[in-house]
Each structure stands twice: as structure tokens, then as C-alpha cells.
Design an enzyme around this catalytic site. Sequence first.
Site, short mmCIF file in Angstrom:
data_model
loop_
_atom_site.label_atom_id
_atom_site.label_comp_id
_atom_site.label_asym_id
_atom_site.label_seq_id
_atom_site.Cartn_x
_atom_site.Cartn_y
_atom_site.Cartn_z
CD GLU A 116 9.38 -3.19 6.88
OE1 GLU A 116 9.55 -4.23 7.20
OE2 GLU A 116 10.11 -2.10 7.74
CG HIS A 139 4.66 0.31 8.58
ND1 HIS A 139 4.65 0.14 10.11
CD2 HIS A 139 5.79 0.68 8.25
CE1 HIS A 139 5.99 0.66 10.31
NE2 HIS A 139 6.80 0.72 9.21
CG HIS A 141 7.24 5.41 11.09
ND1 HIS A 141 8.51 5.90 10.32
CD2 HIS A 141 7.19 4.04 10.72
CE1 HIS A 141 9.14 4.79 9.64
NE2 HIS A 141 8.26 3.42 9.70
CD GLU A 169 -15.68 4.73 19.46
OE1 GLU A 169 -16.45 4.93 20.42
OE2 GLU A 169 -16.08 4.65 18.34
CG HIS A 210 9.82 0.87 13.08
ND1 HIS A 210 10.75 -0.07 12.29
CD2 HIS A 210 9.22 1.45 12.29
CE1 HIS A 210 10.44 0.28 11.03
NE2 HIS A 210 9.40 1.12 10.88
O1 2HA Z 1 10.67 3.02 4.92
O2 2HA Z 1 8.39 2.57 7.26
O3 2HA Z 1 9.69 0.39 8.23
C1 2HA Z 1 9.33 2.49 4.99
C2 2HA Z 1 9.65 2.11 6.48
C3 2HA Z 1 10.11 0.78 6.85
ZN ZN Z 2 8.53 1.81 9.20
#
Ligand code: 2HA
Ligand code: ZN
Length: 282
Positions: A116, A139, A141, A169, A210
Amino acid sequence: MKVLDSKVGQGFAKVCADGFRQGWHERNGGNLSCRLTAEEAEALKENFETTAPWREIGTEVPELAGEYFMVTGSGKFMRNVELDFADSVGVIRVDETGTKYQIVWGLTNGGKPTSELPTHLMNLEVIRRRDPELRIVYHAHPANTVALTFVLPLDDEIFTREIWEMETECPVVFPQGIGVVEWMVPGGREIGVRTSEIMKTRNVAVWAHHGMFVCGHDFDETFGLMHTVEKSAEILVKVMSMTDRKRNTIRPDEFRALQGPFGIELDERYLYEKSSDKIGER
Ligand code: 2HA
Ligand code: ZN
């Protein structure tokens, strides 16, 4: 100073470890980047090598020319960052055209920066434009936030409002709200362009089905933002598991009343009058 002994190295590793323990980083899911300050880059320079090949970023970030970034590696597991930092993490430098990077430290076993990288660098470029001290992009998940992208409309205003209502909050922590990106192929320039449009004005972007991107000034703030959004998403998932309607909630005028005491300005577009008590309807 050794990279891992530095404050930036320690803070970086802590986010990866804490995120893993939250359950946000299955396998190689998620990634982290940080623009090094001039002082940090100077203090670490004795460790850097400048012999690695220059590679294409896959997009252009001219405002980041010459800057150094600490980034997680492509295919690397967040679980392993604290166990083998130099294998999992690298420091890269962006060239003078803003189109290429060189690994100057780490990713020791032939690793490459996160898949990314275009989204990270494009975000880092736009957030710096709005505040020179915004320099971390994360980032992950997180399951509850992702779950909501299957049942809430993929609409910035509705998504933000429903998350805000779950915890007082929230509007204090992210008064600019959340941007939602419809499902797209990850890992390229296109999704980076779409995400950085959001990051021009907001600190949170949700990728449907995602995960989530957040940005911040320091590691605690950045991690805390991800944690706050995900905690509220968890509450919403619990509420929606019981009912599709709310008996009680925080009302627009009550949100407005937070502004003075907390010194925040809320975007009125999230404070629409609802015509229904059904969750996810305007
Ligand atoms: O594998 O999260 O978006 C890494 C990630 C791709
Ligand atoms: Zn990801």
C-alpha cells in the site's frame, strides 16, 4: 543511534504490536508508515546505506521529494515487527522527482515496502499540506468497522453519524468525520488517489469490505484514533445485533453542545435531522 533504539523506532514497533494484540492484523494484514523529521533522519543516518536500487513508487508525490519514511514491509506480519524489526520494517528515501524510492535501512532479507506504499505516500503528502506535523499513516483490518460496511450505506454522512452516536468521545476525537471508499482493488495508485482525497480534510478513511486508514501527529494519537473508531463500531454492531432501531441516542443539538466545552467545530453535514429511528437511515 540504532534504529530500533530510537524513539521513532520504539513508537513504530509499539503500534504494530498493540494492533496485532487487538486482532486487527491477521497474517500480513495492515501496514504503517511515518515520515521522519529532519532531526530523526539525521540521528539515524549513520545506519543508512545508499547503494540499493531506485524503484518506482507507482505514483508521484513531488512534495515528499528527498524525505525519509519508516514503513512496514510487503507481506510482513505485524506480529513479527517487535520480534524481528529489521526484517519487517524499512527506512526508504523518496527521490528528487517524487516518483522513486530507495531502501536505505532494514527489510534485510530482500524485502520491499508495503504493497500500500502509493496510498501511504499520497496520504502523507496531503496531510502534511494541511498540517506540517501530521506524519503517521496506519492501515488495519478491524472487524467491527469492516462488518458495518456490509450493512450501512457507503455514505460519508450516514457512516460518520452512526459511529458518532455510539460514543460521546467520537466527535471530539474526529470532528471532521469519516470518509468511506467503496470496494476497490487495493495496492495501487487508484485507491490511493481516492483515499488521499478524503485525507485532504479528514483523518479517517474506511475501505469497504477491507479495513481502515487513519493519520496522526504521533503514534499514540494515530493508534488511539483507530481504536476509538473501532470501539464505536463494536458498540454499533452490538446494538444492531439487538435491534434495527434506537430508543435513545445523542441528538444533533446535543452534539452541537459539545463544541464550546471541547473547543471543536463539527461539520454540520453530519448533523442532519433524522426522519427515522431505523439505524442507517437518514
Ligand atoms: O496485506 O493490508 O491492504 C497488507 C494489506 C493490504
Ligand atoms: Zn489491507
